[in-house]
Design a protein around this motif. Structure first.
Motif, PDB file in Angstrom:
ATOM      1  N   GLU A 142     -49.661  15.223   2.512  1.00  0.00           N
ATOM      2  CA  GLU A 142     -48.311  14.657   2.615  1.00  0.00           C
ATOM      3  C   GLU A 142     -48.221  13.764   3.848  1.00  0.00           C
ATOM      4  O   GLU A 142     -48.743  14.097   4.912  1.00  0.00           O
ATOM      5  CB  GLU A 142     -47.296  15.789   2.726  1.00  0.00           C
ATOM      6  CG  GLU A 142     -45.877  15.316   2.730  1.00  0.00           C
ATOM      7  CD  GLU A 142     -44.904  16.484   2.796  1.00  0.00           C
ATOM      8  OE1 GLU A 142     -43.840  16.289   3.383  1.00  0.00           O
ATOM      9  OE2 GLU A 142     -45.223  17.563   2.274  1.00  0.00           O
ATOM     10  N   ARG A 143     -47.581  12.620   3.703  1.00  0.00           N
ATOM     11  CA  ARG A 143     -47.430  11.703   4.837  1.00  0.00           C
ATOM     12  C   ARG A 143     -46.397  12.239   5.812  1.00  0.00           C
ATOM     13  O   ARG A 143     -45.371  12.782   5.422  1.00  0.00           O
ATOM     14  CB  ARG A 143     -46.997  10.325   4.365  1.00  0.00           C
ATOM     15  CG  ARG A 143     -48.074   9.608   3.630  1.00  0.00           C
ATOM     16  CD  ARG A 143     -47.631   8.216   3.339  1.00  0.00           C
ATOM     17  NE  ARG A 143     -48.715   7.470   2.749  1.00  0.00           N
ATOM     18  CZ  ARG A 143     -48.763   6.177   2.723  1.00  0.00           C
ATOM     19  NH1 ARG A 143     -47.784   5.470   3.238  1.00  0.00           N
ATOM     20  NH2 ARG A 143     -49.783   5.564   2.174  1.00  0.00           N
ATOM     21  N   VAL A 144     -46.703  12.020   7.094  1.00  0.00           N
ATOM     22  CA  VAL A 144     -45.790  12.461   8.146  1.00  0.00           C
ATOM     23  C   VAL A 144     -45.383  11.235   8.945  1.00  0.00           C
ATOM     24  O   VAL A 144     -46.228  10.444   9.359  1.00  0.00           O
ATOM     25  CB  VAL A 144     -46.476  13.503   9.076  1.00  0.00           C
ATOM     26  CG1 VAL A 144     -45.548  13.884  10.212  1.00  0.00           C
ATOM     27  CG2 VAL A 144     -46.915  14.699   8.275  1.00  0.00           C
ATOM     28  N   ARG A 145     -44.090  11.076   9.172  1.00  0.00           N
ATOM     29  CA  ARG A 145     -43.600   9.949   9.965  1.00  0.00           C
ATOM     30  C   ARG A 145     -43.633  10.346  11.447  1.00  0.00           C
ATOM     31  O   ARG A 145     -43.090  11.360  11.842  1.00  0.00           O
ATOM     32  CB  ARG A 145     -42.179   9.597   9.570  1.00  0.00           C
ATOM     33  CG  ARG A 145     -41.594   8.507  10.445  1.00  0.00           C
ATOM     34  CD  ARG A 145     -40.220   8.162  10.036  1.00  0.00           C
ATOM     35  NE  ARG A 145     -40.309   7.316   8.856  1.00  0.00           N
ATOM     36  CZ  ARG A 145     -39.282   6.743   8.277  1.00  0.00           C
ATOM     37  NH1 ARG A 145     -38.074   6.934   8.753  1.00  0.00           N
ATOM     38  NH2 ARG A 145     -39.442   5.982   7.223  1.00  0.00           N
ATOM     39  N   VAL A 146     -44.294   9.513  12.221  1.00  0.00           N
ATOM     40  CA  VAL A 146     -44.378   9.739  13.656  1.00  0.00           C
ATOM     41  C   VAL A 146     -43.436   8.759  14.335  1.00  0.00           C
ATOM     42  O   VAL A 146     -43.526   7.552  14.127  1.00  0.00           O
ATOM     43  CB  VAL A 146     -45.825   9.539  14.180  1.00  0.00           C
ATOM     44  CG1 VAL A 146     -45.892   9.738  15.679  1.00  0.00           C
ATOM     45  CG2 VAL A 146     -46.771  10.473  13.450  1.00  0.00           C
ATOM     46  N   THR A 147     -42.538   9.283  15.135  1.00  0.00           N
ATOM     47  CA  THR A 147     -41.567   8.430  15.816  1.00  0.00           C
ATOM     48  C   THR A 147     -41.595   8.688  17.307  1.00  0.00           C
ATOM     49  O   THR A 147     -42.116   9.702  17.768  1.00  0.00           O
ATOM     50  CB  THR A 147     -40.140   8.682  15.297  1.00  0.00           C
ATOM     51  OG1 THR A 147     -39.788  10.031  15.584  1.00  0.00           O
ATOM     52  CG2 THR A 147     -40.044   8.415  13.803  1.00  0.00           C
ATOM     53  N   GLY A 148     -41.032   7.786  18.047  1.00  0.00           N
ATOM     54  CA  GLY A 148     -40.927   7.934  19.500  1.00  0.00           C
ATOM     55  C   GLY A 148     -39.674   8.712  19.854  1.00  0.00           C
ATOM     56  O   GLY A 148     -38.967   9.233  18.997  1.00  0.00           O
ATOM     57  N   PRO A 149     -39.410   8.787  21.144  1.00  0.00           N
ATOM     58  CA  PRO A 149     -38.209   9.499  21.567  1.00  0.00           C
ATOM     59  C   PRO A 149     -36.952   8.779  21.074  1.00  0.00           C
ATOM     60  O   PRO A 149     -36.986   7.574  20.807  1.00  0.00           O
ATOM     61  CB  PRO A 149     -38.295   9.466  23.094  1.00  0.00           C
ATOM     62  CG  PRO A 149     -39.206   8.338  23.409  1.00  0.00           C
ATOM     63  CD  PRO A 149     -40.145   8.220  22.257  1.00  0.00           C
ATOM     64  N   PRO A 150     -35.848   9.495  20.949  1.00  0.00           N
ATOM     65  CA  PRO A 150     -34.619   8.851  20.465  1.00  0.00           C
ATOM     66  C   PRO A 150     -34.192   7.718  21.394  1.00  0.00           C
ATOM     67  O   PRO A 150     -34.330   7.808  22.605  1.00  0.00           O
ATOM     68  CB  PRO A 150     -33.585   9.968  20.476  1.00  0.00           C
ATOM     69  CG  PRO A 150     -34.270  11.200  20.917  1.00  0.00           C
ATOM     70  CD  PRO A 150     -35.676  10.876  21.253  1.00  0.00           C
ATOM     71  N   ARG A 151     -33.712   6.662  20.794  1.00  0.00           N
ATOM     72  CA  ARG A 151     -33.266   5.508  21.562  1.00  0.00           C
ATOM     73  C   ARG A 151     -31.764   5.579  21.761  1.00  0.00           C
ATOM     74  O   ARG A 151     -31.040   6.051  20.890  1.00  0.00           O
ATOM     75  CB  ARG A 151     -33.629   4.213  20.853  1.00  0.00           C
ATOM     76  CG  ARG A 151     -35.099   4.029  20.733  1.00  0.00           C
ATOM     77  CD  ARG A 151     -35.402   2.733  20.047  1.00  0.00           C
ATOM     78  NE  ARG A 151     -36.850   2.582  19.936  1.00  0.00           N
ATOM     79  CZ  ARG A 151     -37.430   1.794  19.079  1.00  0.00           C
ATOM     80  NH1 ARG A 151     -36.707   1.075  18.262  1.00  0.00           N
ATOM     81  NH2 ARG A 151     -38.740   1.717  19.044  1.00  0.00           N
ATOM     82  N   ARG A 152     -31.333   5.052  22.893  1.00  0.00           N
ATOM     83  CA  ARG A 152     -29.894   4.986  23.138  1.00  0.00           C
ATOM     84  C   ARG A 152     -29.323   3.818  22.353  1.00  0.00           C
ATOM     85  O   ARG A 152     -29.891   2.732  22.321  1.00  0.00           O
ATOM     86  CB  ARG A 152     -29.620   4.779  24.624  1.00  0.00           C
ATOM     87  CG  ARG A 152     -30.006   5.962  25.445  1.00  0.00           C
ATOM     88  CD  ARG A 152     -29.641   5.721  26.877  1.00  0.00           C
ATOM     89  NE  ARG A 152     -30.060   6.869  27.680  1.00  0.00           N
ATOM     90  CZ  ARG A 152     -30.206   6.848  28.971  1.00  0.00           C
ATOM     91  NH1 ARG A 152     -29.968   5.746  29.643  1.00  0.00           N
ATOM     92  NH2 ARG A 152     -30.571   7.924  29.620  1.00  0.00           N
ATOM     93  N   THR A 153     -28.188   4.039  21.753  1.00  0.00           N
ATOM     94  CA  THR A 153     -27.592   2.971  20.966  1.00  0.00           C
ATOM     95  C   THR A 153     -26.762   2.029  21.824  1.00  0.00           C
ATOM     96  O   THR A 153     -26.662   0.860  21.527  1.00  0.00           O
ATOM     97  CB  THR A 153     -26.710   3.552  19.849  1.00  0.00           C
ATOM     98  OG1 THR A 153     -25.729   4.406  20.443  1.00  0.00           O
ATOM     99  CG2 THR A 153     -27.568   4.355  18.876  1.00  0.00           C
ATOM    100  N   GLY A 154     -26.163   2.516  22.878  1.00  0.00           N
ATOM    101  CA  GLY A 154     -25.328   1.673  23.724  1.00  0.00           C
ATOM    102  C   GLY A 154     -25.770   1.773  25.170  1.00  0.00           C
ATOM    103  O   GLY A 154     -26.459   2.702  25.572  1.00  0.00           O
ATOM    104  N   ALA A 155     -25.363   0.804  25.940  1.00  0.00           N
ATOM    105  CA  ALA A 155     -25.695   0.823  27.363  1.00  0.00           C
ATOM    106  C   ALA A 155     -24.853   1.875  28.062  1.00  0.00           C
ATOM    107  O   ALA A 155     -23.676   2.053  27.767  1.00  0.00           O
ATOM    108  CB  ALA A 155     -25.447  -0.552  27.981  1.00  0.00           C
ATOM    109  N   ALA A 156     -25.465   2.583  28.995  1.00  0.00           N
ATOM    110  CA  ALA A 156     -24.748   3.595  29.752  1.00  0.00           C
ATOM    111  C   ALA A 156     -23.754   2.914  30.687  1.00  0.00           C
ATOM    112  O   ALA A 156     -24.084   1.952  31.362  1.00  0.00           O
ATOM    113  CB  ALA A 156     -25.726   4.453  30.543  1.00  0.00           C
TER     114      ALA A 156
END
Length: 142
Positions: A7-21
């Motif tokens: 089965e294929r596994v999706r590898v992703t990076g850390p969650p990205r922020r959607t807006g500027a702090a």
């Protein structure tokens, strides 16, 4: 019959922020208000003074060496380990000085920016209802 492929596994990076702090006090800077202009002017002025100070030290040390060798030509004849002193000073020993000045500049510039961030965060405190209220800096320019 061949076995089923794994089965294929999706590898992703850390969650990205959607807006500027957002930091407290930055709306004045972003909006270009008088308070924001004063705050940004103070940071730019401090960084300019730091840069001019580093350039002055550089000019007085490295920039003065050719003048020293011109005014005291007998120094050109002095040798250390068979190498003329001007070559050692201008070709070798200048680089550690440049590294030191660069290190000092970066450390002081980062400290200036941290002080600026603290100033901005403390200048316009948030009210209990979440709105910004006029802080000490706003009172002084009215």
């Amino acid at each position: 019959m061949s076995p089923a492929p794994p089965e294929r596994v999706r590898v992703t990076g850390p969650p990205r922020r959607t807006g500027a702090a957002r930091r407290p006090g930055t709306p004045d800077i972003d909006a270009g208000t008088r308070v924001g202009d004063i705050l940004m002017g103070s940071l730019v002025g401090e960084q300019r003074r730091l840069a001019l100070g580093v350039l002055l030290v550089l000019a007085l040390t490295v920039g003065a060496l050719p003048l020293l060798f011109h005014l005291a030509p007998h120094l050109a004849e002095v040798r250390l380990l068979g190498v003329p002193i001007p070559w050692l000073l201008l070709g070798v020993l200048v680089y550690p000085l440049l590294l030191l000045l660069g290190w000092v500049y970066v450390r002081r510039a980062e400290a200036n920016e941290a002080d600026f961030a603290d100033l901005v965060a403390g200048t316009l405190p948030a009210r209990e209802d979440g709105e910004q209220e006029d802080g000490p800096a706003a009172e002084t320019i009215r």
